[in-house]
Design a protein around this motif. Structure first.
Motif, PDB file in Angstrom:
ATOM      1  N   ARG A 168     -17.925   3.941  -5.713  1.00  0.00           N
ATOM      2  CA  ARG A 168     -18.446   3.326  -4.413  1.00  0.00           C
ATOM      3  C   ARG A 168     -19.474   1.937  -4.650  1.00  0.00           C
ATOM      4  NH1 ARG A 168     -19.127   8.969  -2.624  1.00  0.00           N
ATOM      5  NH2 ARG A 168     -17.287   9.075  -0.974  1.00  0.00           N
ATOM      6  N   ARG A 190       0.896  -1.205   0.090  1.00  0.00           N
ATOM      7  CA  ARG A 190       0.076   0.076   0.062  1.00  0.00           C
ATOM      8  C   ARG A 190       0.936   1.179  -0.070  1.00  0.00           C
ATOM      9  NH1 ARG A 190      -5.568  -0.466   2.727  1.00  0.00           N
ATOM     10  NH2 ARG A 190      -6.079   0.239   0.728  1.00  0.00           N
ATOM     11  N   ASP A 198     -10.358   2.399  -0.734  1.00  0.00           N
ATOM     12  CA  ASP A 198     -10.803   2.263   0.577  1.00  0.00           C
ATOM     13  C   ASP A 198     -12.240   2.511   0.837  1.00  0.00           C
ATOM     14  OD1 ASP A 198      -8.279   1.218   1.367  1.00  0.00           O
ATOM     15  OD2 ASP A 198      -7.475   3.322   2.078  1.00  0.00           O
ATOM     16  N   PHE A 199     -13.170   1.707   1.559  1.00  0.00           N
ATOM     17  CA  PHE A 199     -14.364   1.935   1.918  1.00  0.00           C
ATOM     18  C   PHE A 199     -14.829   1.170   3.066  1.00  0.00           C
ATOM     19  CE2 PHE A 199     -14.303  -1.570  -0.915  1.00  0.00           C
ATOM     20  CZ  PHE A 199     -15.578  -2.586  -0.594  1.00  0.00           C
ATOM     21  N   VAL A 200     -16.166   1.351   3.677  1.00  0.00           N
ATOM     22  CA  VAL A 200     -16.658   0.981   5.019  1.00  0.00           C
ATOM     23  C   VAL A 200     -17.877  -0.032   4.192  1.00  0.00           C
ATOM     24  CG1 VAL A 200     -17.536   0.939   7.183  1.00  0.00           C
ATOM     25  CG2 VAL A 200     -15.466   2.429   6.495  1.00  0.00           C
ATOM     26  N   GLN A 229     -14.070  -2.339   7.433  1.00  0.00           N
ATOM     27  CA  GLN A 229     -13.050  -1.557   6.618  1.00  0.00           C
ATOM     28  C   GLN A 229     -12.683  -2.573   5.457  1.00  0.00           C
ATOM     29  OE1 GLN A 229     -12.379   1.750   7.147  1.00  0.00           O
ATOM     30  NE2 GLN A 229     -11.228   1.520   5.128  1.00  0.00           N
ATOM     31  N   LYS A 230     -12.782  -2.069   4.440  1.00  0.00           N
ATOM     32  CA  LYS A 230     -12.113  -2.982   3.143  1.00  0.00           C
ATOM     33  C   LYS A 230     -11.829  -1.941   1.835  1.00  0.00           C
ATOM     34  CE  LYS A 230     -15.203  -6.886   2.913  1.00  0.00           C
ATOM     35  NZ  LYS A 230     -15.628  -7.939   2.031  1.00  0.00           N
ATOM     36  N   SER A 231     -10.913  -2.474   0.844  1.00  0.00           N
ATOM     37  CA  SER A 231     -10.401  -2.199  -0.071  1.00  0.00           C
ATOM     38  C   SER A 231     -10.219  -2.991  -1.518  1.00  0.00           C
ATOM     39  CB  SER A 231      -8.591  -2.174   0.309  1.00  0.00           C
ATOM     40  OG  SER A 231      -8.088  -1.801  -0.834  1.00  0.00           O
ATOM     41  N   ARG A 232     -10.501  -2.190  -2.465  1.00  0.00           N
ATOM     42  CA  ARG A 232     -10.616  -2.811  -3.840  1.00  0.00           C
ATOM     43  C   ARG A 232      -9.851  -1.991  -4.688  1.00  0.00           C
ATOM     44  NH1 ARG A 232     -13.157  -6.191  -1.973  1.00  0.00           N
ATOM     45  NH2 ARG A 232     -15.308  -6.760  -2.208  1.00  0.00           N
ATOM     46  N   ARG A 243      -1.474   5.419  -3.488  1.00  0.00           N
ATOM     47  CA  ARG A 243      -2.866   5.238  -3.617  1.00  0.00           C
ATOM     48  C   ARG A 243      -3.417   5.011  -5.080  1.00  0.00           C
ATOM     49  NH1 ARG A 243      -6.332   4.162  -0.342  1.00  0.00           N
ATOM     50  NH2 ARG A 243      -5.465   5.525   0.946  1.00  0.00           N
ATOM     51  N   ASP A 268      -6.513   2.043  -5.416  1.00  0.00           N
ATOM     52  CA  ASP A 268      -6.695   1.512  -4.389  1.00  0.00           C
ATOM     53  C   ASP A 268      -7.784   2.330  -3.573  1.00  0.00           C
ATOM     54  OD1 ASP A 268      -6.542  -0.227  -2.025  1.00  0.00           O
ATOM     55  OD2 ASP A 268      -4.728   0.128  -1.823  1.00  0.00           O
TER      56      ASP A 268
END
Length: 150
Positions: free
Chosen positions: A146, A36, A84-86, A92-95, A39, A82
């Motif tokens: 999103r 990571r 990040d979202f909730v 907490q996740k990442s795609r 970004r 990358d």
């Protein structure tokens, strides 16, 4: 002299478009995915050298707006972001998104080169979770990102 002979470790020819992928592209992508460190990464096809190179690296603290601002308004690019979202369950996740940026105002030749090289280039980047094709900024707005992430 043929570049494939001089630098066999740096380049791998893409049979479909004759485009090569510079090792730095894979290296920086692995750093984004595993450590990571970045970004986002913006990739550019250097037509004269017939290869995909890293054009810009986004710091981990940079926003999605910084990322979209780094894409040229009238030139094609590949990019990974990358995100990040909730989740609804408060996790907490990442795609990792692969974005093929091909604005309507870019040159037809450029659009064709990027389109014919995309699948081969994308295969070099192991770990992409979502792919997005965008011809104008609204097709890759934060709301789109999103909705595709979850």
């Amino acid at each position: 002299m043929n570049a494939y002979v001089v630098y066999p470790m740096l380049l791998q020819a893409n049979a479909a478009s004759g485009m090569a992928v510079h090792d730095d592209c894979k290296l920086k992508f692995l750093e984004l995915k595993a450590k990571r460190t970045y970004r986002f990464i913006v990739f550019k096809i250097e037509e004269k050298q017939k290869q995909v190179i890293v054009e810009k690296l986004g710091e981990p603290s940079q926003s999605y707006e910084d990322f979209t601002a780094s894409l040229p308004a009238d030139e094609c690019r590949y990019a990974v972001y990358d995100f990040d979202f909730v989740t609804a369950e408060n996790c907490q996740k990442s795609r990792i998104f692969f974005i093929a940026w091909s604005p309507d105002t870019s040159r037809v030749r450029s659009k064709m080169i990027y389109a014919s090289s995309k699948d081969r280039f994308k295969r070099e980047l192991d770990g992409i979770q979502v792919e997005l094709q965008a011809t104008d900024p609204t097709e890759m707005g934060l709301d789109v990102i999103r909705s595709r992430a979850s």
